[in-house]
Design an enzyme around this catalytic site. Structure first.
Site, PDB file in Angstrom:
ATOM      1  N   HIS A 130      -7.440  -5.445  -1.021  1.00  0.00           N
ATOM      2  CA  HIS A 130      -6.234  -4.682  -0.727  1.00  0.00           C
ATOM      3  C   HIS A 130      -5.361  -5.398   0.313  1.00  0.00           C
ATOM      4  O   HIS A 130      -5.815  -5.727   1.402  1.00  0.00           O
ATOM      5  CB  HIS A 130      -6.640  -3.304  -0.209  1.00  0.00           C
ATOM      6  CG  HIS A 130      -5.523  -2.330  -0.076  1.00  0.00           C
ATOM      7  ND1 HIS A 130      -4.779  -1.883  -1.151  1.00  0.00           N
ATOM      8  CD2 HIS A 130      -5.012  -1.701   1.011  1.00  0.00           C
ATOM      9  CE1 HIS A 130      -3.877  -1.021  -0.738  1.00  0.00           C
ATOM     10  NE2 HIS A 130      -3.987  -0.889   0.573  1.00  0.00           N
ATOM     11  N   SER A 156       0.827  -1.198   0.000  1.00  0.00           N
ATOM     12  CA  SER A 156       0.000   0.000   0.000  1.00  0.00           C
ATOM     13  C   SER A 156       0.869   1.259   0.000  1.00  0.00           C
ATOM     14  O   SER A 156       1.697   1.441  -0.890  1.00  0.00           O
ATOM     15  CB  SER A 156      -0.955  -0.042   1.190  1.00  0.00           C
ATOM     16  OG  SER A 156      -1.969   0.922   1.078  1.00  0.00           O
ATOM     17  N   GLU A 168      -9.845  -4.317  -5.799  1.00  0.00           N
ATOM     18  CA  GLU A 168      -9.417  -3.136  -5.069  1.00  0.00           C
ATOM     19  C   GLU A 168      -9.351  -1.900  -5.958  1.00  0.00           C
ATOM     20  O   GLU A 168      -9.040  -1.983  -7.148  1.00  0.00           O
ATOM     21  CB  GLU A 168      -8.073  -3.370  -4.378  1.00  0.00           C
ATOM     22  CG  GLU A 168      -6.905  -3.759  -5.270  1.00  0.00           C
ATOM     23  CD  GLU A 168      -5.620  -3.866  -4.469  1.00  0.00           C
ATOM     24  OE1 GLU A 168      -5.282  -2.895  -3.770  1.00  0.00           O
ATOM     25  OE2 GLU A 168      -4.977  -4.919  -4.524  1.00  0.00           O
TER      26      GLU A 168
END
Length: 314
Positions: free
Chosen positions: A290, A166, A260
């Site tokens: 995610h 991320s 996602e």
């Protein structure tokens, strides 16, 4: 901000109904829908960050691992190692996610332990300073400090893998770009899980996959980018490494779930790396969300095993 705690997940029943999965999913969803960091009270933000610490300590697979916390010039850091090491002189510098506004060593333990387990490499994680108290470039400066620590320990740059999930994937890419701009040696490989690469949010998946994403919302992305880099040009390579000159970057593995909103960030990065002549492997896991690698799932285990194969092949 939209709260998506009740959004159903589109995945197979044997994964969705796992009793181990449900509490972890609820906890992670809550962390990503707690509110805009800049509008949260100091107590609310601290509670969110403490929750991540507890979450990591409860869910990190620690069997067969040695975990050593230490201070790196005043910054909290930790080594994750196998109790019976393979003898490899390699290391992974792991940058945790959390939208640059949350995340800590406890939260990082989950993927750090999985990376150490499947690769046999020592994994260094670190607590970079967080926004909104410490906006850009604080996290980048701290990542560079962690990199320099590995160099001082005698690791060759090519013996270090930069990994991140991320926002940590964003940080790993920005760090690599900074090293290149300074004329320094680059890491041997990049491993990116659901990387956030485009703060301009130009990808189609921000709109097309908003209903299928059980973790993130566009409103959350807007909030954390404002907390981290508000008032700056979001297209800058130091914020959106998708738009950086990627020539000469190391071989890269990118993993993402097809459910996602950051899917386009991963896909477009792969295309940009290929245009720059960088070997890139893009793996998409059907029905996943995610940073699904954190969860106790077969597909998560398969993704981590793929990381190990990728590193063995380079």
């Amino acid at each position: 901000m939209e709260n998506k705690l009740n959004l159903p997940l589109k995945k197979k029943k044997n994964e969705a109904e796992s009793p181990r999965l449900d509490p972890l999913m609820r906890a992670l969803k809550a962390l990503h829908s707690a509110g805009a960091p800049e509008t949260m009270t100091e107590e609310e933000l601290e509670h969110q960050r403490r929750s991540q610490e507890v979450l990591g300590r409860l869910t990190a697979p620690m069997a067969g691992m040695d975990y050593e916390e230490f201070s790196l010039g005043g910054m909290n850091a930790a080594w994750m190692r196998l109790k019976a090491p393979h003898g490899s002189r390699h290391a992974i510098l792991y940058c945790h996610g959390g939208g640059y506004t949350s995340g800590n060593l406890g939260y990082a333990r989950v993927l750090a332990s999985k990376l150490a387990h499947v690769t046999g490499y020592d994994v260094l994680s670190f607590e970079y300073r967080l926004a909104p108290e410490h906006p850009y470039p604080a996290a980048v400066e701290d990542a560079l400090r962690a990199w320099d620590h590995l160099m001082l320990l005698g690791y060759g740059a090519r013996d270090v893998v930069l990994a991140g999930d991320s926002a940590g994937g964003n940080l790993a890419l920005v760090l690599c770009h900074r090293l290149k701009a300074a004329g320094r040696r680059l890491p041997g490989a990049l491993v990116l899980m659901s990387p956030w690469t485009d703060m301009t949010m130009s990808g189609a998946s921000y709109a097309e996959r908003v209903e299928s994403d059980p973790m993130l919302t566009p409103e959350y992305i807007e909030a954390v980018r404002t907390a981290y880099a508000g008032g700056r040009d979001y297209a800058s390579p130091d914020l959106s490494p998708l738009f950086a000159d990627l020539t000469g970057f190391p071989p890269t593995l990118i993993q993402a779930g097809d459910h996602e909103i950051l899917y386009s960030d991963a896909e477009m990065l792969c295309h940009a790396l290929e245009r720059a002549g960088v070997p890139c492997r893009f793996e998409v896991s059907e029905g996943m969300w995610h940073v699904f690698q954190m969860f106790p799932l077969r597909k998560a285990a398969a993704a981590m095993e793929s990381v190990a194969r990728f590193l063995l092949e380079r």
